[in-house]
Design an enzyme around this catalytic site. Structure first.
Site, PDB file in Angstrom:
ATOM      1  N   PHE A 171       0.842  -1.201   0.000  1.00 42.00           N
ATOM      2  CA  PHE A 171       0.000   0.000   0.000  1.00 42.00           C
ATOM      3  C   PHE A 171       0.876   1.250   0.000  1.00 42.00           C
ATOM      4  O   PHE A 171       0.630   2.204   0.706  1.00 42.00           O
ATOM      5  CB  PHE A 171      -0.930  -0.020   1.222  1.00 42.00           C
ATOM      6  CG  PHE A 171      -2.187   0.809   1.066  1.00 42.00           C
ATOM      7  CD1 PHE A 171      -2.990   0.701  -0.061  1.00 42.00           C
ATOM      8  CD2 PHE A 171      -2.577   1.680   2.072  1.00 42.00           C
ATOM      9  CE1 PHE A 171      -4.145   1.447  -0.190  1.00 42.00           C
ATOM     10  CE2 PHE A 171      -3.739   2.440   1.963  1.00 42.00           C
ATOM     11  CZ  PHE A 171      -4.526   2.324   0.822  1.00 42.00           C
ATOM     12  N   VAL A 230       7.205  -2.735 -16.871  1.00 41.75           N
ATOM     13  CA  VAL A 230       8.184  -2.023 -17.700  1.00 41.75           C
ATOM     14  C   VAL A 230       7.523  -0.776 -18.268  1.00 41.75           C
ATOM     15  O   VAL A 230       6.409  -0.839 -18.781  1.00 41.75           O
ATOM     16  CB  VAL A 230       8.698  -2.913 -18.851  1.00 41.75           C
ATOM     17  CG1 VAL A 230       9.672  -2.141 -19.743  1.00 41.75           C
ATOM     18  CG2 VAL A 230       9.383  -4.162 -18.305  1.00 41.75           C
ATOM     19  N   LYS A 255      14.205  -5.212 -16.015  1.00 47.48           N
ATOM     20  CA  LYS A 255      13.198  -4.897 -17.030  1.00 47.48           C
ATOM     21  C   LYS A 255      13.542  -5.560 -18.360  1.00 47.48           C
ATOM     22  O   LYS A 255      12.661  -6.090 -19.050  1.00 47.48           O
ATOM     23  CB  LYS A 255      13.067  -3.383 -17.181  1.00 47.48           C
ATOM     24  CG  LYS A 255      12.428  -2.718 -15.973  1.00 47.48           C
ATOM     25  CD  LYS A 255      12.469  -1.202 -16.059  1.00 47.48           C
ATOM     26  CE  LYS A 255      11.829  -0.576 -14.824  1.00 47.48           C
ATOM     27  NZ  LYS A 255      11.979   0.900 -14.790  1.00 47.48           N
ATOM     28  N   GLY A 283       5.554   8.857 -12.341  1.00 51.29           N
ATOM     29  CA  GLY A 283       5.837   7.782 -11.398  1.00 51.29           C
ATOM     30  C   GLY A 283       4.593   7.043 -10.959  1.00 51.29           C
ATOM     31  O   GLY A 283       4.038   6.245 -11.724  1.00 51.29           O
TER      32      GLY A 283
END
Length: 348
Positions: free
Chosen positions: A10, A153, A225, A327
């Site tokens: 969370f 990704v 990634k 983000g």
């Protein structure tokens, strides 16, 4: 159709997802007939809560933001994330625990448990994709459920879903791109005369770099990634250790100044190429000139270029937005998009 949702982890991304779901709930209902409630929440530092009849998500958000424990919201005593999964009666589990590049745990166990209980599993976590993709995909299929990971990704930019849905039977020959925004910001700021140390501090101050920036600056975030893309899209299991990244610590201001005089830039370039049955993968600083699509990707911009046997050089770019660091919301949107996709598949 109504879905009960469990949030395992969370932090910033999961809280952004909760906000996004609430923000879009009227559209979800009017366009897709989807309604939802939150039946389980697991936090790293603020306790655990389960209520199959629905947790007050705004109260949970307020409590976590103020540093309070959310256990008082629970109708059943739960002691850890697996307890939350088992007792939430959720239809969909969102897994957003911290990334473990070495083993994929505990996310692997969380996703495995959710699928075994008949939940769809959606994650932004790269660890279980790299370390458990084949197993988890097979388990999901056996339970007639979905395992999705669009946000693993390039945040919310569609990468896996585009290839899955828009490139049927295309063979992926190579990928190349910039997958780590933090190092791109650092190199961009160094090009403008800032020191490496100050550029790192800036990234930490805006929340895109951790207190220990090793995963970013040494290339491990980019490497996992690349490993995820190779594992899924090239159907070749790969770990970040096999990518063996080289980071940007060795790039000096003098090197950047020389490159600038020559009309070039240093970028942390991620690449993978299929040669026969083998995949050669790399994460390393490279000089690029103005003819490269990577040249213009500055600051927090990231992107990828696919080369296939049928379509050459198909690119996806996530550009920076001035004044917005991006983000969490972008990553949360990838989770949200996976949820809508899964819900619509089930409905159809």
């Amino acid at each position: 159709m109504h879905y009960k949702l469990a949030l395992i982890g969370f932090g910033n991304v999961a809280r952004a997802l909760a906000w996004l779901l609430v923000h879009k709930q009227d559209l979800l209902k009017s366009k897709y007939g989807i309604t939802f409630s939150f039946s389980g929440i697991s936090t790293g530092r603020h306790g655990f809560a389960v209520n199959p009849d629905g947790i007050d998500i705004q109260k949970a958000l307020d409590m976590v933001e103020s540093g309070a424990d959310i256990s008082s919201l629970s109708t059943t005593p739960v002691k850890d994330s697996l307890d939350v999964i088992k007792n939430s009666q959720a239809d969909v589990m969102f897994e957003n625990s911290p990334v473990n590049t070495q083993s994929g745990q505990p996310a692997l166990d969380h996703i495995r448990a959710a699928l075994e209980l008949g939940m769809h599993a959606i994650t932004a976590n790269k660890g279980p994709v790299v370390h458990g993709y084949r197993e988890l995909t097979k388990l999901a299929e056996s339970k007639n459920r979905k395992f999705r990971f669009e946000s693993a990704v390039l945040g919310g930019a569609p990468v896996f879903s585009v290839f899955r849905e828009a490139f049927p039977l295309a063979e992926l020959v190579s990928i190349k791109g910039i997958f780590n925004a933090t190092t791109n910001i650092i190199l961009s700021r160094m090009e403008n005369g800032e020191s490496y140390e100050d550029a790192v501090k800036y990234c930490q101050s805006i929340g895109v770099a951790e207190t220990d920036p090793t995963n970013d600056v040494d290339g491990w975030d980019a490497a996992i990634k690349v490993a995820a893309l190779v594992t899924v899209l090239m159907e070749t299991p790969m770990t970040p250790q096999q990518v063996n990244p080289t980071g940007i610590r060795g790039i000096t201001p003098e090197m950047i100044a020389k490159a600038k005089r020559e009309g070039k830039r240093y970028k942390l370039v991620c690449s993978a190429e299929k040669v026969g049955d083998k995949v050669n993968a790399s994460v390393a600083p490279q000089l690029v000139d103005s003819t490269s699509p990577l040249y213009g990707m500055m600051n927090s911009s990231t992107g990828i270029t696919f080369r296939t046997d049928v379509i050459l050089d198909y690119s996806i770019t996530e550009s920076e937005r001035p004044g917005i660091q991006g983000g969490p919301v972008e990553t949360a949107y990838g989770l949200f998009a996976d949820f809508v996709s899964v819900a619509n598949v089930v409905k159809s």
